[in-house]
Design an enzyme around this catalytic site. Structure first.
Site, PDB file in Angstrom:
ATOM      1  N   GLN C 202      -3.464  12.776   3.598  1.00 14.06           N
ATOM      2  CA  GLN C 202      -3.453  13.061   2.162  1.00 14.06           C
ATOM      3  C   GLN C 202      -4.141  14.409   1.991  1.00 14.06           C
ATOM      4  O   GLN C 202      -5.362  14.492   1.919  1.00 14.06           O
ATOM      5  CB  GLN C 202      -4.187  11.948   1.408  1.00 14.06           C
ATOM      6  N   ALA C 243      -3.743   6.727  -8.839  1.00 15.94           N
ATOM      7  CA  ALA C 243      -3.302   6.889  -7.451  1.00 15.94           C
ATOM      8  C   ALA C 243      -2.811   8.309  -7.187  1.00 15.94           C
ATOM      9  O   ALA C 243      -2.762   9.152  -8.087  1.00 15.94           O
ATOM     10  CB  ALA C 243      -2.218   5.877  -7.136  1.00 15.94           C
ATOM     11  N   HIS C 244      -2.431   8.548  -5.952  1.00 16.31           N
ATOM     12  CA  HIS C 244      -2.046   9.900  -5.541  1.00 16.31           C
ATOM     13  C   HIS C 244      -0.795  10.393  -6.263  1.00 16.31           C
ATOM     14  O   HIS C 244       0.127   9.648  -6.519  1.00 16.31           O
ATOM     15  CB  HIS C 244      -1.854  10.020  -4.023  1.00 16.31           C
ATOM     16  N   ASN C 245      -0.838  11.670  -6.600  1.00 20.56           N
ATOM     17  CA  ASN C 245       0.292  12.378  -7.209  1.00 20.56           C
ATOM     18  C   ASN C 245       0.617  11.937  -8.624  1.00 20.56           C
ATOM     19  O   ASN C 245       1.663  12.300  -9.157  1.00 20.56           O
ATOM     20  CB  ASN C 245       1.550  12.266  -6.321  1.00 20.56           C
TER      21      ASN C 245
END
Lengths: 347, 347, 347
Positions: C202, C243-245
């Site tokens: 990540q 969360a990511h993105n």
């Protein structure tokens, strides 16, 4: 570890009676039914573990008053509450609440304008105690904790690693704060002005009563003004959110991941199961119990068990859920009625 | 950043094949389809992003084996799994898992009675390593972490900023603990005695297997006695609550904000989606999957996908939800039947 | 505390009008209706508190423009928005956003390769600022915070105790990070390879816009690559998982314990109530509002209020819930129809 126990000493310690002796004269430790050896004492307090009870290698098992079965080679001690009795034995062996070692670690930063008696309380490495903070006697400030300006910590408190007590919050005596908990974060309050959310200052505090416990990484917001209150003896589990101006009474239990919105008031001996959500400004009466995941949007009377979303008495919720599960059959019945009607019209 | 890649090197790195060349000889970075430039490689692995694929300015896009379309000016490399292939490129460029720089920062507090080889592991500023703790080789203890007394950290572990590992907990090798996580907090256990909740000592530990990962601000309670266990290779997301005596098998995935109550046992390769709630003392079989928000109150067999509250096989839950959504029509049908009946009775 | 206020000064401060004078010439503090004394000002802005208004001992109460009742002895000041007006008074008295005291505490660890002007910003005891980090002017880095390598903190930011900003993340100006928040934790991404979950690096960052606020113990994952974005002026409550993105637009409000899955995109002025769950890769339009506990699995158009799981317009969800609650009656009606049919067939 504390001294080993004979079977008689064990029975005496837990206020129980010897049902039968086991293979060992001396018990030297505690363990679960499925991992105990002949030198361990275990307990059987939930029928779910009947098979583990039958298969246990424990030297002694603490059981309920009516139990005399189980594996023949295993000693039995009968007590009124096997779980509580076992807790007494655990306390004997483990002495988990080790006495503190008073003093301020050289790696702690205690402001000169903070008040603490280093001969009576302990501050661990990395802890920061800011100006004006007051720490009572027999209290322990864990490693890398932060105690904000003018915060007050009573006697016999344990503030564990990485917890944050923000400025001016007040903790009573024997309060136990688990690691990572945040006490006194700003409440979530804004006013939309010209398209921007303008922050409303949150100038109140959090006040926590004697013997309360706050779980790991739980967050309790300070009041907008006045106090957010956690009553004496109430126990809050991990990852709970308690918003600004909430008042929780005495001896209430709030289980993990529950969220309580601003200005809600909970009475004494209230129980909120896991992942419950409570809307703002509602009142919940003494001894009300909310099952896990209950969604509360209106006031709830006390002395009642609730479930569902919106919350209703558990009995009603169970009935309703059963009806929902019968929907497939209901649809079949309506189809049959329609067929009969159509057949009737055709004739 | 690592060296730039030619198209051939890129294809070689990901075990893929060049479908067509792009505008650039050298790829110098990675980016998303919608933010890439001609010097970047991106990937297309989800049809949802078809429009972004068509519009991308990326120099090269990694695609699936059957893909040969997309923007004509863009290079394409075909791989079996575009997402995984892209991950390899990301790893090449970013070297995020930078080698540690062994040594103990002068701002760290490592107790003289702790065990660590400063030539092999790294302790950052503000970290506190307490008496009796043992840290393996090639491990990194992040800034402001707390490693409690007699805790054991294996080899190749990364404990990130502000995480807390409480006393006696045991981590295997290559365990990754994200910031703010709390390992070994006290379980939530009380007995009501004379109207007050008396704390039951929680003297067990948490044991985490090799290659497990624990998310940011997740909390894992120590066992009442014995062990709370996270199996080898299991990955726990952020803000998850794992209560005392829970056992999670190997290679299981627990997504964010899920709560698992005391003594629940999950098998291997279990998947719990986000915000799932699992009651205490239940058993969940290997390879069981729970959709987001599933509420589990009874044992669940393995090799099945579940959803709903109470949990049931996904297929049944979808049917039931569809029936609920058809309630308005059902009510209309019942009305029509009543009208027919009333008309029939009137004649 | 700031200087006391006369009634005229108070009215002037809030842009209001004196309806009637109270018992005191000088107001020296702020308090809730039910805890105020004659030297306090309070406010009445929600009919729910009518009884508290009638019983208050406050010297002055700020009320809405149409209000002239209430307890006769109490002074009244009428304002367009009593809550906002009260906030101005709170600001006057409390000065909670005390000016910082520039300088680096001797107990802080600021890497030589970090950039900060100690004459303009403040770093508290125990804070760790790592190599390459840049801190703007008029910013405050709280006790035991960690600012990772190459992280960028703008001007006028407040990073509170025990918060973690991981490497390379970028905060705009006047960003407020509450205690224990984690910015830039690794996203939850794995690929199953030969029976083991292989971590996907990540390598992206988190970017937070001007005037955003992040709640206590909230976690925001860095992007797999590219950026996770929190737009300007958006306010995130406590214990939220992002969360990511994920991309959140400007001036949106995300209430406590909400979880937003990877790559979801929320527009501007979106509101997510408490405990909402949003699936990955969905798009939510500007000014969409999701009631508490809404479960979002598909794209949602803007300018609409949603509720339920799966999410649907609030109106439809309310209707559906009402129909579910009428199931007992519906079953009775079907029974009556069956009885009529059976009677008909019998004749």
């Amino acid at each position: 570890m504390a001294a080993a126990l004979t079977l008689s000493e064990l029975a005496c310690l837990v206020g129980g009676d010897i049902v039968r002796a086991g293979p060992c004269d001396l018990i030297t430790g505690v363990a679960a039914l499925d991992s105990a050896t002949t030198a361990d004492v275990s307990f059987f307090g939930n029928d779910k573990y009947w098979n583990q009870f039958l298969a246990t290698a424990a030297g002694v098992v603490i059981v309920g008053r009516n139990e005399s079965g189980g594996p023949e080679a295993t000693g039995l001690v009968a007590a009124d509450n096997p779980s509580l009795a076992f807790a007494a034995v655990v306390g004997h062996f483990a002495a988990t609440r080790a006495a503190i070692t008073p003093g301020i670690h050289p790696g702690a930063w205690v402001d000169a304008a903070a008040s603490i008696n280093p001969a009576r309380s302990q501050v661990h490495a990395g802890a920061v105690v800011m100006a004006g903070a007051r720490i009572g006697d027999d209290s322990e400030i864990g490693p890398n904790c932060v105690i904000g300006e003018y915060a007050v910590i009573g006697n016999g408190c344990r503030i564990m690693a990485n917890a944050t007590i923000r400025e001016r919050c007040v903790l009573g005596n024997r309060v136990f704060i688990q690691p990572g908990a945040v006490i006194g974060s700003d409440g979530y309050g804004y006013e939309l002005v010209d398209g921007r959310h303008q922050k409303i200052d949150q100038v109140g505090i959090v006040e926590i009563g004697d013997d309360a416990e706050i779980g790991a990484n739980t967050t309790i917001d300070r009041a907008r003004f006045g106090k957010t209150i956690i009553g004496e003896g109430s126990k809050i589990d991990n990852l709970v959110q308690i918003a600004h101006n909430v008042v929780i009474g005495k001896h209430s239990l709030i289980v993990s991941q529950t969220g309580i919105s601003g200005s809600a008031r909970l009475g004494d001996y209230v129980i909120a199961g896991g992942q419950v959500g409570i809307a703002g400004h509602v009142n919940i009466g003494d001894r009300a119990t909310m099952a896990a995941r209950t969604g509360v949007t209106t006031d709830l009377a006390g002395d009642t068990v609730y479930a569902g979303k919106p919350a209703q008495p558990l009995r009603d919720d169970l009935k309703l859920q059963a009806m929902v599960r019968r929907l497939p059959k209901l649809i079949e019945r309506v189809k049959a009625l329609e067929a009969a009607r159509d057949a009737g019209q055709a004739t």
